[in-house]
Design an enzyme around this catalytic site. Structure first.
Site, mmCIF file in Angstrom:
data_model
loop_
_atom_site.group_PDB
_atom_site.id
_atom_site.type_symbol
_atom_site.label_atom_id
_atom_site.label_comp_id
_atom_site.label_asym_id
_atom_site.label_seq_id
_atom_site.Cartn_x
_atom_site.Cartn_y
_atom_site.Cartn_z
ATOM 1 N N ARG A 221 0.842 -1.207 0.000
ATOM 2 C CA ARG A 221 0.000 0.000 0.000
ATOM 3 C C ARG A 221 0.880 1.261 0.000
ATOM 4 N NH1 ARG A 221 -3.476 -2.646 4.804
ATOM 5 N NH2 ARG A 221 -4.083 -4.475 3.589
ATOM 6 N N ARG B 217 7.765 -3.537 -6.362
ATOM 7 C CA ARG B 217 6.345 -3.892 -6.369
ATOM 8 C C ARG B 217 6.095 -5.169 -7.166
ATOM 9 N NH1 ARG B 217 1.247 -4.774 -6.373
ATOM 10 N NH2 ARG B 217 -0.289 -3.097 -6.347
ATOM 11 N N SER C 263 4.961 34.508 8.074
ATOM 12 C CA SER C 263 5.168 34.916 9.450
ATOM 13 C C SER C 263 4.593 36.300 9.589
ATOM 14 C CB SER C 263 6.667 34.923 9.768
ATOM 15 O OG SER C 263 6.920 35.714 10.909
ATOM 16 N N LYS D 238 9.577 37.162 5.432
ATOM 17 C CA LYS D 238 9.851 35.736 5.356
ATOM 18 C C LYS D 238 8.840 34.983 4.505
ATOM 19 C CE LYS D 238 12.094 33.502 8.032
ATOM 20 N NZ LYS D 238 12.663 32.538 8.978
ATOM 21 N N ASN E 80 8.921 31.119 4.302
ATOM 22 C CA ASN E 80 9.652 29.893 4.607
ATOM 23 C C ASN E 80 9.271 28.752 3.670
ATOM 24 O OD1 ASN E 80 10.996 31.054 6.782
ATOM 25 N ND2 ASN E 80 9.249 30.679 8.131
ATOM 26 N N ARG F 123 14.773 -18.282 13.360
ATOM 27 C CA ARG F 123 14.115 -17.030 13.773
ATOM 28 C C ARG F 123 15.097 -16.258 14.646
ATOM 29 N NH1 ARG F 123 9.836 -17.725 12.893
ATOM 30 N NH2 ARG F 123 9.011 -19.139 14.453
#
Lengths: 459, 459, 459, 459
Positions: B110, B174, B284, B290, B292, B323
């Site tokens: 998924r 995949r 901001s 700014k 960002n 294991r």
């Protein structure tokens, strides 16, 4: 499912972290009030509202995606919750990193305290094992091959030594490397004019943390030191857990894990509380021969995740200018994971060491089954006086080879050797007695125990 | 707080993982029924009960601590929920690792699908940028110093090339590296006698996964391949994000992030949904200067965590016997984190690339501001015919040094040089024209676009 | 001292790397000549001078410190060595990274070829072991505890499966991910005008490497793919080596390393050539009981270094603009180390697998010593028909517990149980026969061998 | 080629390591003689022969492959070189790990001393920069965007703080965590009977190292501590180097690297010694506009390799029983590499910091070019008294937006705003003066300098 081994007294959940941020914001409001920068009552008002239970983590997360960190959104929600005049005290003069970094330090302090408790309990357990098994002779194994004898006391003393060193590291970081971070937008506290340093001192006081000489927003050695102290804990525990898994092998059987779950001083007991049909820990109804060393496996499962996370934290020290674009952000999760993993490993480790079942009789049997081979070197030395070094060497070498090939114990091969007719059997038996070939074992155990006692007494 | 950048269509939460385990148990029951090993109806009964919402994660976690993994406890709870005869079909012949490993493969499938969607969207975005900006000349920068011209088309073509390679890797894993794990207690399917292989085939069919030649419980290259495919995604994205943060610097200003949030084909839009006073992303209010680059920072914040986690996954391949005691357990969290981080980075990256604002005019201005210096080498070549190579070299070198020192553009320094009186100004101007010094730029862009189109057409 | 385990046919020394750089420069000169961009004879002249033995590594290193990489200094020294007109063909139009990156690809190609040879030899060895020991029954071990039976054939088939997957990865990278890097100062080949792409094609032809669609100087997935293919090799080998160290434990003794040194098809034999008094490998004159698994330890010693180095290579993909300031430079050493370590591990691993001594009799004895406990589950199933499931379960459970506690074999406990009087002893004996409780073991071995044969036939 | 950045006074070559092993063997012989366990003269005889130059590294390597480590072969060669009676004092009672581990400690001690010298020199350089540039106002940058003003003094004080912390760590490890390792075959010193501890004390004395409470062969926190102290050095330096590469960008130009090579107190100058035609460091004859920050790149190239290597060292603490099969062997190379890389980074870093050219005028120009925007917040505060907070906020916000969009400085936009007619221009100018908006900058610089002076005075 991943963090199935999470245990221990330290809470590093999202909620705990949120609370640490709110604690920082509340402390800031109180500090601002004490500095006379916000109206009286602001501190109490913000503190009253700074309760993680009243905030919606998902909403904080959504807002965080807008700014790249959770603080601005949280500050807005907090201000709204405070309301009125006092709302203006929220986050005043702070930058997001001030709140994040200080909250991380608060989280780390709690994690260090909880982890220290479990490591100390494990160390006490190891000391008990070392004392009790000072005389439990066992085969020493190098490169996974039987070598020469040692005692389980020495093994446990080695464990103790690692745990005590790990504990010392936790305490040193606790005492010298935690500090408030408070610098404002670019680390100058510009918006406070000359009041900045005094405010830092008040904030530090409110949080019970030292004030640093200067802001450390892009000087990350403190963060590295927290991570490293925790990595030393998992490193010390991993050695113990590895030994236990090997000594507990069906073919070795010299130790077994206890049933677990006794709520000892470490306070780290796991209780399934699942009633009468709950399986014993490590057991398998289908395979009654199995007694899986679950605690040791949990320690290893935690410990082995730490080096990679530590690498990320150390690499993140390369932070740009006055706030890093990425390196700071990459640090949050691995640091928190290290706190959780080390705390969990310590909790499991405390359980493991304190509950360990040591089968001294099996140790003796395993040693006896080696048929004297681990003492071959000593026999050579014992015979050297009578036969001369080279001849003793050749003779014992041949006997040992014969013993390995035939499965006949070395003693019998030697006694059957006509060349050794003149050597009294007692001398050979003495040389083959592992209990008298332990060198400084006892001294080493005593030294480790003494160091541990000193540490316990003087912290 | 740590995973504040979590985004994307792939769900890697504890609940999603629990569901994947339940899906595996349900598929096993159906396969057992088809094989005639359990009564008719068992498959449907188990499937009906295998709903994560009906289980208590905390309880599963508590039981997990008894056995070292969540499966035995979960199987018990599931059997209880199923009840009756059909309960005996639950977990029949399986070992915990069969369920864990197969559930991880389901989670990974998924995550690969979701991540592929976002990477493909980002690649399409990069292709669009490359095509649109084939002629957008900009200064190339090596070692963070201005060097010689290039085009933004070439830059975007390089991004595209990385994204396409990352996508190809996802698809290869995949298609070729996912598989059911089913081996029973020690990998022999002993309890099924001769029926084992057929049952594996049926289980694989139920889950839409290939059946492997033999169980891979302690042969972990499939796990490494999943992790690596994801690390290639974050690696390709990290280069883009780093470029964006640098090109978006205030002093450079050649790109800016878009507003974000447009739900494009990648389906990865984050919406704060917090009404009218929500700040623009990256903005901001206190610092209007700014903007960002939040998406780029999120990509970097995710991507930089992956190498350390990948190291843990690769190190965990050293698994003991049938294991592992620790190595298997250490793999769960980092693998899941890699899926989450790569998925998030891809979602942010798709947003970043598709929304990127490119300021071609600023690129031109920045290049012009370099005053011809980036073309000095070419001017030397142009003058070599007239003056001879060595003299041209010395002369242009001196002029360039003068230009650097004085700030006077190289062109003006050259034109003022009496030694160049005889050289027509046009020849110098031509040599100083970056738009004609782009070599194979256009060819490279075309090649990257063609490769991308081919990929889009033939998968 | 550190690289004491260095082995294998691939040379990754400084000298080998220097030669690869010189090979690249020489190929460039020949390509330039073929393109008509330098006078006839230049290619041959540069090729003649491009001999690492004629260069002083220390001097190259000293010059490298001035520019941050060894190429400019080397190019200057090479031009001086060529002399005359042809000197101008040296490094023409290239940037340092073109030479470094292409030389790394050349090094990698040689390392992949050498490593593939050793991995293929190891795989053939594992196939032989799987075929020979298809019927060698042994106890399977999970979490380091004895569980249920398996065969050594299945164990070796698992090893084979990992080695074949590692080999496939090496070949895929060899065929699809190696390529020339050639882009000039900023990746546009500006100084060649329209001739760039043709020159790349000629250079690629000279080196027997593909030409990429566009320069990949700051698109590093190819480098990651080389590193990953090698990490898959050490991952697959680490599982084998871990199994060997555990199976070779004195207390287990089911396998032992061979004497080593036989120069088999892998061509990787190490020969100490130290005359008659040389110790056998893994032996200890002082401790005749020891037979240290040196090859397995060497594999582990190499393999465990790779994950951390791989993390550095992956992290280095975040490269700035047209040439990274640091990330590129950080990649050189870890990539080279990975090539060396994987090559060495493969050489040791080939030795290890091909020379492995398997003690099937000891496997049988160890299984017999388990006293039937590993078959308890099967006995329960066998008795269920006669006694009903629940009663059979309780009865065998009690018998098994008694057997574990007393050391009396499960068979004897069961036969002495009055409740089982009516059950024929043969039925119990049959249920306790491990050789008939192997499920799909044989099918799995056959499948792995068939896949291996297919690979060997069709590459 | 890989270790092209190797520099610094610490020698970590194979030869240096071999010598450290020989030093350990020699010290052991002298200790044995002082303990009366070998004939008088043995110590001197072994010491005389223990000269690395007399041994063939390749031969030592070949022998090492037989035993899995270089010590047994080396001991045999040394004994042969000593000859006669004294040969029997060689390696007496020691195990390979005793010699390897102690030699590593000796190497580490030298590396720590050399690195400390360079870090101290760098710290002094940073202190000088902080003092000189206390008043050099510059723009602070967060997330690579211009934010609010700071001073270069504060920046350098931050660097200083990191370097001083790194230095303190080196010294702490030097003083408290180095120790002799001596335990014999399994850590009990069995072959010495009761004499073991006294011999350890004598050996420790001979080497000038502390004697540990007990052998630490499989308790590896000391090794982790050495690695960590070095990783802290590269972490602190990486921040500095990153800042320099960014500040040195052509578009920023606020710092530039010095010419390098001045043999300062760090003693780490690299001298190409290649005569008059040697290029200046970082220069490019083809691109006169370039001034590559070679030292900063070298620091980054070294520093970025350390986290992955540190992860390997920390992971290696999981050591089995009395000697690990693989984990110990995996530790040698990364630890040595860390010593080399940190030493090299410190040497380059010392050069970098001490030679840094700071362009305070450019800092001022860059700040001025921001047109007042970085002070917008402060202007809002200044106008709040006259206009009320909300109105001031809206008004300045609108003006700032206009300034960003138009490129007109904020001051001019504000002065042109009729709503501000009543506000004296001086008040706006004052608010826009960055030199008065520096908060605690000066205090922070003073605090860092004072802490540095204290450290220098009291060590």
């Amino acid at each position: 499912m991943g963090s199935v081994f999470a245990r221990g007294a330290a809470d590093t959940s999202d909620t705990a972290w949120l609370q640490a941020m709110l604690d920082t914001e509340a402390a800031l409001a109180r500090a601002l009030e004490r500095a006379g920068l916000v109206p009286a009552g602001s501190g109490a008002a913000v503190t009253a509202a700074a309760n993680a239970a009243d905030f919606d983590l998902a909403q904080v997360g959504e807002l965080a995606a807008l700014t790249g960190n959770p603080v601005p959104g949280l500050a807005r929600l907090l201000a709204r919750a405070v309301g009125g005049q006092s709302a203006r005290a929220v986050h005043r003069g702070a930058t997001s990193q001030d709140i994040m970094d200080t909250s991380v330090v608060l989280l780390a302090r709690r994690a260090i305290d909880a982890t220290s408790g479990d490591v100390a309990a494990a160390a006490d357990g190891a000391a008990r094992l070392a004392a009790e098994h000072r005389g439990s002779v066992m085969i020493g194994r190098t490169l996974l091959q039987q070598a020469v004898p040692t005692t389980f006391g020495v093994v446990a003393a080695g464990w103790l030594s690692g745990l005590d060193a790990a504990l010392a590291g936790l305490q040193a970081v606790r005492e010298t490397r935690l500090a408030v971070q408070f610098g404002g937008a670019a680390g100058t506290l510009a918006s406070f004019g000359p009041d900045g340093p005094r405010l830092v001192a008040l904030l530090a006081e409110e949080l019970g943390l030292p004030a640093p000489a200067l802001p450390w927003h892009t000087e990350r050695l403190r963060i590295i030191d927290i991570a490293t102290a925790m990595a030393r804990v998992t490193a010390a525990l991993s050695k113990i857990a590895r030994d236990v898994t090997l000594l507990a092998q069906t073919e070795v059987g010299e130790v077994a894990e206890g049933a677990g779950g006794s709520a000892g001083p470490g306070g780290s007991a796991g209780s399934a509380g699942s009633g009468g049909d709950a399986p014993r820990r490590g057991g398998s109804s289908a395979m009654p021969n199995k007694n899986n060393p679950v605690a040791a496996i949990a320690v290893l499962g935690c410990a082995r995740q730490v080096p990679g996370l530590l690498a990320t934290v150390v690499a993140s020290a390369e932070q740009e200018h006055q706030r890093a674009a990425g390196a700071w952000h990459a640090e949050w999760e691995p640091l928190r994971d290290i706190l959780r993993l080390a705390g969990s490993a310590a909790s499991w480790g405390s359980d493991l060491v304190r509950g360990l079942q040591v089968d001294a009789a099996r140790m003796e049997r395993n040693l006896a089954a080696a048929g004297g081979l681990p003492l071959a070197e000593r026999v050579t030395a014992a015979l050297a006086q009578a036969l001369g070094g080279p001849r003793a060497h050749d003779l014992v070498g041949a006997a040992a080879a014969k013993s390995v090939a035939s499965g006949v114990p070395l003693r019998d091969v030697l006694l059957a050797d006509p060349a050794l007719e003149s050597v009294p059997a007692e001398r050979i038996d003495l040389a083959l007695d592992p209990a008298t070939y332990l060198g400084a074992s006892d001294t080493f155990v005593a030294a480790a125990l003494e160091a541990h006692t000193r540490r316990n007494q003087h912290g």
